[in-house]
Design an enzyme around this catalytic site. Structure first.
Site, mmCIF file in Angstrom:
data_model
loop_
_atom_site.group_PDB
_atom_site.id
_atom_site.type_symbol
_atom_site.label_atom_id
_atom_site.label_comp_id
_atom_site.label_asym_id
_atom_site.label_seq_id
_atom_site.Cartn_x
_atom_site.Cartn_y
_atom_site.Cartn_z
ATOM 1 C CE LYS A 265 46.314 20.071 -35.965
ATOM 2 N NZ LYS A 265 45.183 20.962 -36.545
ATOM 3 N NE ARG A 339 45.790 31.684 -34.197
ATOM 4 C CZ ARG A 339 44.835 31.513 -34.873
ATOM 5 N NH1 ARG A 339 44.003 32.368 -34.270
ATOM 6 N NH2 ARG A 339 44.542 30.578 -35.520
HETATM 7 N N1 BES Z 1 49.002 23.574 -38.378
HETATM 8 C C1 BES Z 1 47.450 23.877 -38.329
HETATM 9 C C2 BES Z 1 46.736 24.334 -39.687
HETATM 10 C C3 BES Z 1 46.994 23.630 -40.828
HETATM 11 C C4 BES Z 1 45.751 22.728 -41.327
HETATM 12 C C5 BES Z 1 48.029 23.452 -41.517
HETATM 13 C C6 BES Z 1 45.754 21.851 -42.224
HETATM 14 C C7 BES Z 1 48.056 22.568 -42.441
HETATM 15 C C8 BES Z 1 46.877 21.850 -43.006
HETATM 16 C C9 BES Z 1 47.151 24.884 -37.332
HETATM 17 O O1 BES Z 1 47.965 24.978 -36.050
HETATM 18 C C10 BES Z 1 45.775 24.793 -36.677
HETATM 19 O O2 BES Z 1 45.552 23.886 -36.023
HETATM 20 N N2 BES Z 1 44.813 25.606 -37.113
HETATM 21 C C11 BES Z 1 43.622 25.553 -36.492
HETATM 22 C C12 BES Z 1 43.023 26.953 -35.859
HETATM 23 C C13 BES Z 1 41.776 26.774 -35.208
HETATM 24 C C14 BES Z 1 42.148 26.043 -34.045
HETATM 25 C C15 BES Z 1 41.477 28.241 -34.875
HETATM 26 C C16 BES Z 1 42.634 25.092 -37.676
HETATM 27 O O3 BES Z 1 43.035 25.560 -38.810
HETATM 28 O O4 BES Z 1 41.864 24.305 -37.614
HETATM 29 MN MN MN Z 2 47.292 23.576 -34.559
#
Ligand code: BES
Ligand code: MN
Ligand code: ZN
Length: 488
Positions: A265, A339
């Site tokens: 990230k 997931r």
């Molecule tokens: N934990 C994150 C989602 C999240 C984002 C929670 C902001 C709380 C606040 C999740 O694991 C994630 O990184 N999701 C990605 C999915 C994408 C890579 C398909 C996302 O939402 O960007």
């Molecule tokens: Mn994630």
């Protein structure tokens, strides 16, 4: 616990009012009629209370607002807080009024003169929830707030009502403490330790370690955690308060920190990912609440505790991993890890417990925040009746929840060239494709609800019943669902 919850309920003692220290709150209904305590306080303050109630400020105030009379002459108290509230408030009005008092009180003593007002314990619950303060890592003065004492006409009734509600506050606080805790403190090991403490309340706790998870075939879960120094764990919590009926299963995403893994990230805001165990935290809070009030229902809760780290051993984009179900997953993006954790835990829960229903909670997608902001969690379900019952419970508890669609057409996006599915479906409808992915791990005939709580588990500004930070969203709604649908 970070914030002790101590409320007391006693009979009204008119004689004691003049000498009370701290703050005195008096409840005045919108029409302005003072009850015996109000009249007494008015006499002691030489008519100042009646003047305040007759002034424009009171007329303009909304129900549930608190007005303040500082340094009231004739009283030892440092202030009189005038709470404008109907004598028979709704649950929501009562809790919000309690929260309004909490905001005004500071940390000193507070005596709430509630007289014959209904739902006094709900006022107490709102006060307790809003007074929560996560100061575990602050040095300096940490004197806890003094007791809030309620003077009421029926103390026994109010106390009995509060005995039923206090476990809910304790459940919410348990969730908030877990979610607020930084990830160097709340490792997978520490998380499991804190869950073990629920055994004191009669919850059966089992911790499945990596070698057992390997034997069970939970490869997608293990793959997420394999880049971390903290071992992956699944904790199984069972509350057996019902008869011999199949349990309701609650499943929580417990990613103690989500760096994104090799699909790392951006730095800005990454610190927020300490809350990526919010699903597991909520499930834990529900177990604490229902065990605390000795719910007459069978509930199993399973949480997948992992840390998503980049490392020489971490999984790579492009890896193909086999889930416990047997389906293979091509990991396109290691940041879509939730997931991968949930699908194995969900499969294991159904395999072992044949639950009558299954609800998973997860801070799963950023996309749900784009859809619903921080006001509502995303609700996905394969069962209208089950889903309707949950939405009703959430509404009754004032926890925002909004149903989102599922559908076969979205599945197209998860097709993989080399495996049974990919773990991401592209930018469009990101929360829905995530839910579709999970849906593949729900057995035919299992009523299922998926709650995407990424927007509601932790927020950056105060809410009605919580200071900024972890909210504990879902503990009250799930407790109510259990009460309404599984008990009695
Ligand atoms: N934990 C994150 C989602 C999240 C984002 C929670 C902001 C709380 C606040 C999740 O694991 C994630 O990184 N999701 C990605 C999915 C994408 C890579 C398909 C996302 O939402 O960007
Ligand atoms: Mn994630
Ligand atoms: Zn995540």
């Amino acid at each position: 616990m970070t914030t002790p919850i101590s409320l007391s309920f006693t009979e009204t003692d008119i004689e004691a009012l003049a000498a009370l220290a701290g703050k005195i709150a008096v409840i005045v209904p919108p029409e302005g009629k003072l009850d015996p305590v109000g009249r007494r306080l008015n006499r002691l303050t030489k008519g100042a209370l009646a003047r305040l109630v007759e002034a424009e400020g009171f007329a303009k105030a909304k129900d549930g607002d608190v007005l303040q009379m500082a340094f009231p002459a004739g009283l030892a108290a440092e202030a009189v807080l005038v709470l404008k509230l109907a004598r028979r408030p709704s649950v929501e009005e009562a809790r919000k009024a309690g929260a309004a008092l909490a905001k005004q009180r500071g940390k000193g003593a507070l005596t709430v003169c509630a007289g014959a007002t209904a739902r006094v314990a709900e006022i107490g619950l709102g006060l307790a929830l809003r007074a929560y303060d996560f100061d575990a890592h602050k040095t300096g003065d940490k004197t806890p707030a003094e007791d809030a004492a309620f003077m009421v006409s029926k103390p026994d009734e109010a106390q009995a009502e509060w005995d039923g509600l206090k476990p809910l506050a304790e459940g919410v606080f348990f969730t908030r403490d877990l979610v607020n805790e930084p990830s160097n403190v709340l490792t997978t090991v520490e998380f499991a330790e804190r869950l073990k403490a629920l055994a004191e309340l009669g919850v059966d706790i089992e911790v499945l370690e990596e070698d057992e998870l390997e034997k069970l075939g939970m490869r997608t879960l293990l793959a997420v955690g394999q880049g971390s120094e903290s071992p992956s764990k699944v904790v199984v919590m069972q509350w057996k308060g019902g008869g011999d009926e199949a349990p309701l299963a609650l499943i929580g995403k417990g990613v103690v920190f989500d760096t994104g893994g090799i699909s790392i990230k951006p730095a800005a805001g990454m610190e927020d990912m300490t809350m990526d165990m919010g699903g597991a935290g909520t499930v834990a809070g529900v177990m604490k609440a229902i065990a605390g009030r000795k719910a007459k229902a069978n509930i199993v809760a399973l949480v997948g505790l992992v840390e998503n780290m980049p490392d020489g051993r971490a999984q790579r984009p492009g890896d193909v991993v086999r889930s416990m179900k047997g389906d293979t997953v091509e990991v396109i993006n290691t940041d879509a890890e939730g997931r991968l954790v949930l699908c194995d835990v969900m499969w294991y829960a159904q395999d072992r417990f044949s639950p009558s229903g299954m609800i998973d909670l997860a801070t799963l997608t950023g996309a749900i925040i784009i859809s619903l902001g921080h006001e509502n969690a995303g609700v996905f379900s394969n069962d209208d009746d089950f889903c309707g019952a949950f939405l009703k419970a959430a509404k009754a508890e004032g926890e925002g929840a909004w149903r989102m669609p599922l559908g076969k057409a979205y599945d197209e996006k998860l097709k993989s060239r080399i495996a049974d599915m990919k773990n991401v479906g592209g930018r469009d409808a990101g929360s829905i494709t995530a839910a579709q992915f999970l849906g593949r791990f729900v057995k035919d005939g299992t009523p299922w609800i998926h709650l995407d709580i990424a927007g509601v588990a932790s927020v950056k500004s105060d809410t009605a019943l919580a200071p900024k930070g972890a909210t504990g969203w879902g503990v009250l709604a799930l407790d109510r669902l259990i009460r309404d649908r599984y008990e009695g």
